[in-house]
Design a protein around this motif. Sequence first.
Motif, mmCIF file in Angstrom:
data_model
loop_
_atom_site.group_PDB
_atom_site.id
_atom_site.type_symbol
_atom_site.label_atom_id
_atom_site.label_comp_id
_atom_site.label_asym_id
_atom_site.label_seq_id
_atom_site.Cartn_x
_atom_site.Cartn_y
_atom_site.Cartn_z
ATOM 1 N N LEU A 25 -4.795 117.944 123.180
ATOM 2 C CA LEU A 25 -4.547 119.331 123.578
ATOM 3 C C LEU A 25 -3.424 119.409 124.611
ATOM 4 C CD1 LEU A 25 -7.951 121.203 124.093
ATOM 5 C CD2 LEU A 25 -6.163 121.700 122.436
ATOM 6 N N ALA A 26 -3.399 118.376 125.491
ATOM 7 C CA ALA A 26 -2.441 118.402 126.603
ATOM 8 C C ALA A 26 -1.049 117.957 126.190
ATOM 9 C CB ALA A 26 -2.960 117.511 127.727
ATOM 10 N N ALA A 78 -18.888 110.209 135.982
ATOM 11 C CA ALA A 78 -17.725 110.763 136.693
ATOM 12 C C ALA A 78 -16.751 111.384 135.701
ATOM 13 C CB ALA A 78 -17.037 109.666 137.496
ATOM 14 N N ALA A 79 -16.530 110.697 134.557
ATOM 15 C CA ALA A 79 -15.557 111.182 133.574
ATOM 16 C C ALA A 79 -16.023 112.503 132.962
ATOM 17 C CB ALA A 79 -15.341 110.133 132.488
ATOM 18 N N LEU A 80 -17.340 112.669 132.842
ATOM 19 C CA LEU A 80 -17.871 113.902 132.237
ATOM 20 C C LEU A 80 -18.362 114.868 133.314
ATOM 21 C CD1 LEU A 80 -19.792 112.352 129.203
ATOM 22 C CD2 LEU A 80 -17.623 113.587 129.141
ATOM 23 N N TRP A 81 -17.660 114.910 134.447
ATOM 24 C CA TRP A 81 -18.086 115.762 135.560
ATOM 25 C C TRP A 81 -18.093 117.236 135.172
ATOM 26 C CZ3 TRP A 81 -14.690 119.488 137.391
ATOM 27 C CH2 TRP A 81 -13.380 119.378 136.941
ATOM 28 N N PHE A 82 -17.227 117.612 134.185
ATOM 29 C CA PHE A 82 -17.161 119.018 133.764
ATOM 30 C C PHE A 82 -18.233 119.329 132.722
ATOM 31 C CE2 PHE A 82 -13.948 116.335 131.769
ATOM 32 C CZ PHE A 82 -14.348 116.375 130.448
ATOM 33 N N ALA A 88 -20.289 106.052 125.852
ATOM 34 C CA ALA A 88 -18.897 105.591 125.730
ATOM 35 C C ALA A 88 -18.195 106.409 124.652
ATOM 36 C CB ALA A 88 -18.871 104.098 125.389
ATOM 37 N N GLY A 89 -18.894 106.673 123.535
ATOM 38 C CA GLY A 89 -18.323 107.465 122.447
ATOM 39 C C GLY A 89 -18.023 108.881 122.896
ATOM 40 N N ALA A 90 -18.957 109.485 123.643
ATOM 41 C CA ALA A 90 -18.777 110.861 124.111
ATOM 42 C C ALA A 90 -17.538 110.956 125.000
ATOM 43 C CB ALA A 90 -20.014 111.315 124.872
ATOM 44 N N VAL A 91 -17.375 109.973 125.897
ATOM 45 C CA VAL A 91 -16.211 109.985 126.799
ATOM 46 C C VAL A 91 -14.923 109.811 125.994
ATOM 47 C CG1 VAL A 91 -15.067 108.733 128.667
ATOM 48 C CG2 VAL A 91 -17.523 109.149 128.781
ATOM 49 N N ALA A 92 -14.941 108.842 125.043
ATOM 50 C CA ALA A 92 -13.735 108.558 124.261
ATOM 51 C C ALA A 92 -13.326 109.785 123.444
ATOM 52 C CB ALA A 92 -13.976 107.356 123.350
ATOM 53 N N LEU A 93 -14.288 110.424 122.771
ATOM 54 C CA LEU A 93 -13.969 111.588 121.921
ATOM 55 C C LEU A 93 -13.460 112.751 122.755
ATOM 56 C CD1 LEU A 93 -17.029 111.573 119.463
ATOM 57 C CD2 LEU A 93 -14.674 110.951 118.967
ATOM 58 N N THR A 94 -14.157 113.031 123.865
ATOM 59 C CA THR A 94 -13.769 114.162 124.700
ATOM 60 C C THR A 94 -12.359 113.972 125.249
ATOM 61 O OG1 THR A 94 -16.082 114.327 125.326
ATOM 62 C CG2 THR A 94 -14.531 115.567 126.659
ATOM 63 N N TYR A 95 -12.069 112.745 125.710
ATOM 64 C CA TYR A 95 -10.760 112.496 126.301
ATOM 65 C C TYR A 95 -9.665 112.454 125.239
ATOM 66 C CZ TYR A 95 -12.206 112.410 131.035
ATOM 67 O OH TYR A 95 -12.647 112.830 132.263
ATOM 68 N N ALA A 96 -9.989 111.960 124.020
ATOM 69 C CA ALA A 96 -8.989 111.981 122.946
ATOM 70 C C ALA A 96 -8.640 113.433 122.645
ATOM 71 C CB ALA A 96 -9.543 111.280 121.709
ATOM 72 N N LEU A 109 -12.257 117.101 117.749
ATOM 73 C CA LEU A 109 -12.474 115.918 118.594
ATOM 74 C C LEU A 109 -13.199 116.294 119.874
ATOM 75 C CD1 LEU A 109 -9.193 113.808 118.673
ATOM 76 C CD2 LEU A 109 -11.452 113.042 118.010
ATOM 77 N N LEU A 110 -12.668 117.344 120.521
ATOM 78 C CA LEU A 110 -13.231 117.767 121.802
ATOM 79 C C LEU A 110 -14.679 118.207 121.621
ATOM 80 C CD1 LEU A 110 -12.417 118.148 124.706
ATOM 81 C CD2 LEU A 110 -11.672 120.457 124.166
ATOM 82 N N ALA A 111 -14.891 119.004 120.561
ATOM 83 C CA ALA A 111 -16.245 119.506 120.310
ATOM 84 C C ALA A 111 -17.176 118.352 120.003
ATOM 85 C CB ALA A 111 -16.219 120.499 119.155
ATOM 86 N N ALA A 112 -16.668 117.348 119.245
ATOM 87 C CA ALA A 112 -17.510 116.204 118.893
ATOM 88 C C ALA A 112 -17.937 115.457 120.146
ATOM 89 C CB ALA A 112 -16.757 115.278 117.953
ATOM 90 N N GLY A 113 -16.977 115.219 121.046
ATOM 91 C CA GLY A 113 -17.293 114.499 122.287
ATOM 92 C C GLY A 113 -18.318 115.241 123.105
#
Lengths: 109, 312
Positions: B60-61, B199-203, B47-55, B5-9
């Motif tokens: 993980l958390a 902002a969400a993808l600041w990293f 929007a998809g990139a943010v959703a996948l990365t955050y999922a 998921l993280l890699a996809a985002g």
Amino acid sequence: MLAVLWDDGGWLPPGEVHARLDPGRPVGLATVTTVLVRLWRKGSLERRKTGRAFAYRAVQTREQFVAQRMDEVLAVAADRPAALAAFAAGLSEQDRAELRRRLGGEGRA
Amino acid sequence: MTWLLLAAGLAVAAGLGLAGAVCLPGARWRAGLDPRARARWVAAGLAGAVALTYAGLALLAVPAVAGVLPRPLLAAWPRLLAGPGQGGVAVAWLAAALLAVSAGVVTARAWRASRERRVLRVEPGIGRHEHRDGFDLVTLPRTALVAYSLGGRRPQVVVSQGLCDCLDDEGLTAVLAHEAAHLRVGHDLWLHLARMAEAALWFAPWARPAAGMLRLWLERWADEDAARQVGRYALRAALLTAAGIGPATPLAAALSGAGALAERITALAAGPPEGTGGLRGAAWLAVTAGTAVAGSGALVAALGVLAHLCAA
């Protein structure tokens, strides 16, 4: 509220400001007092003790306030063009030279 | 699964960023593409990139957060109590910390955006207000060259007197048609999405050009709508005037700054977009294919993780 204070030009207590507000949009005396105190804390108003209550007066004239607001609007619009649905970003002289160069280049191509 | 998921985002974000970086410098082959389809694709991708990365980050958390939650709350999902999953405790805490910092970054950016909007909304008594069809036109008696629109319950188009003085009637109509097009389609919200995604993808700084690309396509979208009403030449001339170089400059044919304006002016000279322009160009095919693969992978991964959590 600022308009009421500007129209009068002098020191007005909250009760007086409340009495002079537009009757079409009724607000309570407590609201008027709260807003006056907030404006005073922000530095837009000055106040002095008259009897048991405070009286308020605008720090700036209407003209000064309007000029400051317009400068503020233009500064934010110029500073954050990317966050705005702005017609064209404000360009520096260097940007303008770059734009001329790009368009000129297209012309010769 | 979680890593997928993280890699996809991040992959979608990187793909969009790459496409943005490739797109921003002027390139003739894009001039005929329909900006509406482009803007929709980039917005959906972001929007998809943010959703996948955050999922991915959230999953993980989970072990870290589960460790500090009261145990009765987790009774429904016994697997969560089984201890840290993939990556171990350190990774879980790292993901949780990243999520917490991200929440702070997004909140700060949203607060700043709302403060800026309050400043930009011009109240009665400042400048001249006229009611137009669907918005209030506010003219500020200043020499700067400024025109912008603000949506919401009381839409406004704000122009400076300096700009009005430089433009003839046709030019001013073109500017207002461009801003009215932004308001009609609700581009304000799209711009806000771009800002929040950034902002969400600041990293993931490599995703930043994607937001710039979305902004460019939104401007081009409004340009095309306005050009249909007032003609391409009038709009092009108005853009040049607003850029402060005047329509008399020798031209063949204008994203933030000179590059964006060069792109828009050139596109207006090139003629209207052809068809819906869905998928022309290798970069776009690559981004679309990448998004599709990442999307299906993420869906499978999410279903797998859900099944894993609900089992037992």
